[in-house]
Design a protein around this motif. Structure first.
Motif, PDB file in Angstrom:
ATOM      1  N   GLU A   5       0.850  -1.186   0.000  1.00  0.00           N
ATOM      2  CA  GLU A   5       0.000   0.000   0.000  1.00  0.00           C
ATOM      3  C   GLU A   5       0.886   1.237   0.000  1.00  0.00           C
ATOM      4  O   GLU A   5       2.076   1.185   0.331  1.00  0.00           O
ATOM      5  N   LYS A   6       0.292   2.374  -0.342  1.00  0.00           N
ATOM      6  CA  LYS A   6       1.122   3.566  -0.554  1.00  0.00           C
ATOM      7  C   LYS A   6       1.771   4.092   0.717  1.00  0.00           C
ATOM      8  O   LYS A   6       2.793   4.782   0.644  1.00  0.00           O
ATOM      9  N   LEU A  45       4.959   5.816  -0.430  1.00  0.00           N
ATOM     10  CA  LEU A  45       4.601   6.969  -1.248  1.00  0.00           C
ATOM     11  C   LEU A  45       5.834   7.826  -1.543  1.00  0.00           C
ATOM     12  O   LEU A  45       5.995   8.345  -2.657  1.00  0.00           O
ATOM     13  N   PRO A  56       0.011   7.733  -6.845  1.00  0.00           N
ATOM     14  CA  PRO A  56      -1.250   7.076  -7.222  1.00  0.00           C
ATOM     15  C   PRO A  56      -2.452   8.010  -7.086  1.00  0.00           C
ATOM     16  O   PRO A  56      -2.609   8.696  -6.086  1.00  0.00           O
ATOM     17  N   LYS A  59      -7.065   3.626  -6.504  1.00  0.00           N
ATOM     18  CA  LYS A  59      -6.668   2.292  -6.060  1.00  0.00           C
ATOM     19  C   LYS A  59      -5.993   1.493  -7.167  1.00  0.00           C
ATOM     20  O   LYS A  59      -5.122   0.651  -6.892  1.00  0.00           O
ATOM     21  N   GLU A  62      -2.489   2.687  -7.239  1.00  0.00           N
ATOM     22  CA  GLU A  62      -1.812   2.234  -6.023  1.00  0.00           C
ATOM     23  C   GLU A  62      -1.415   0.769  -6.137  1.00  0.00           C
ATOM     24  O   GLU A  62      -0.297   0.378  -5.760  1.00  0.00           O
TER      25      GLU A  62
END
Length: 266
Positions: A5-6, A45, A56, A59, A62
């Motif tokens: 995940e970011k 990120l 992103p 989603k 991402e």
């Protein structure tokens, strides 16, 4: 490989897996690009934005970024080409491949998700992600953006085997500005040190005994000039025994005895 995940707090081990670079490579690369860890970990990120110039928007983006990168050797195997042949295609203008990220010699990477999308699409289509403005720039814009002389950029980019990090999109090259700035800083520091060393050498005191003596035939001044002149006056003339010409063979002149002396037997 798990999809990050970011805001995933990535360790260097995570980043090595995500990027396919070793931990000894990815750590210095992030430092060079100005990325600092937070509690010894890197929010993904930050990595996306500084390494790739991508952030992103949804989603889908991402997930695509979180799947990581592939080396060009692996991609070449997947598309049925030799690595060098694939690189030639990626350097060609208006090619249909996703962007290529170059972080050094033999460090050619592409987004895994975009390669998989291209392979699955009947039309070789892949989903682009909008790049961040001014993250990477063409060579012609670097000097103005970084507020340096164009000659400095030219010097930096002269060595084609050691260029700053860059991105090739449809054959067009953009250099990552943060890496160019860091390289310029190191280059200027090296030039400054060389200038200071040269200045220091010129300021060293001169050893009076380390001066080469003047040639006896060279013009001098003062007392030595007078002594040289007097010595020159005492030198034999060209008509002496040691001179050249017919008089030297006969021994006439200053070195010969007078006729009166010979007759008197003295």
């Amino acid at each position: 490989m798990p999809t990050f995940e970011k805001f995933h707090p990535a360790t260097l081990k995570d980043l090595a897996t995500w990027s396919t670079l070793s931990r000894n490579e990815v750590g210095p690369l992030l430092t060079r690009l100005g990325v600092k860890p937070l509690n010894s970990k890197y929010p993904m990120l930050r990595v996306y934005e500084t390494m790739l110039g991508l952030s992103p928007h949804d989603k889908i983006d991402e997930a695509a970024l979180g799947k990581g990168l592939l080396r060009i050797s692996e991609i070449a195997r997947m598309v049925g080409l030799a690595p060098e042949a694939l690189l030639e295609k990626l350097r060609a203008n208006n090619n249909d491949y996703p962007p290529l990220y170059v972080f050094g010699p033999r460090r050619n990477l592409m987004l895994r998700a975009q390669i998989e999308q291209m392979l699955m699409s009947p039309r070789n289509a892949w989903q682009p992600i909008e790049p961040l403005e001014e993250h990477a720039l063409p060579e012609a814009q670097l000097a103005r953006y970084l507020k340096v002389r164009q000659s400095q950029i030219d010097t930096l980019l002269r060595n084609k085997d050691n260029l700053p990090a860059r991105i090739l999109t449809h054959g067009r090259v953009r250099f990552i500005a943060a890496d160019v700035a860091q390289r310029l800083k190191a280059l200027n520091a090296g030039e400054k040190k060389a200038s200071e060393d040269e200045l220091h050498q010129s300021d060293l005191p001169v050893d009076p005994f380390d001066t080469a003596p003047a040639s006896p035939c060279a013009p001098t001044h003062g007392l030595f000039a007078n002594a040289t002149e007097r010595a020159a006056e005492r030198l034999p003339t060209s008509n002496s025994r040691t001179g050249s010409g017919s008089n030297a063979r006969g021994g006439d002149g200053a070195h010969g005895a007078s006729a009166e002396a010979k007759l008197s037997g003295t």
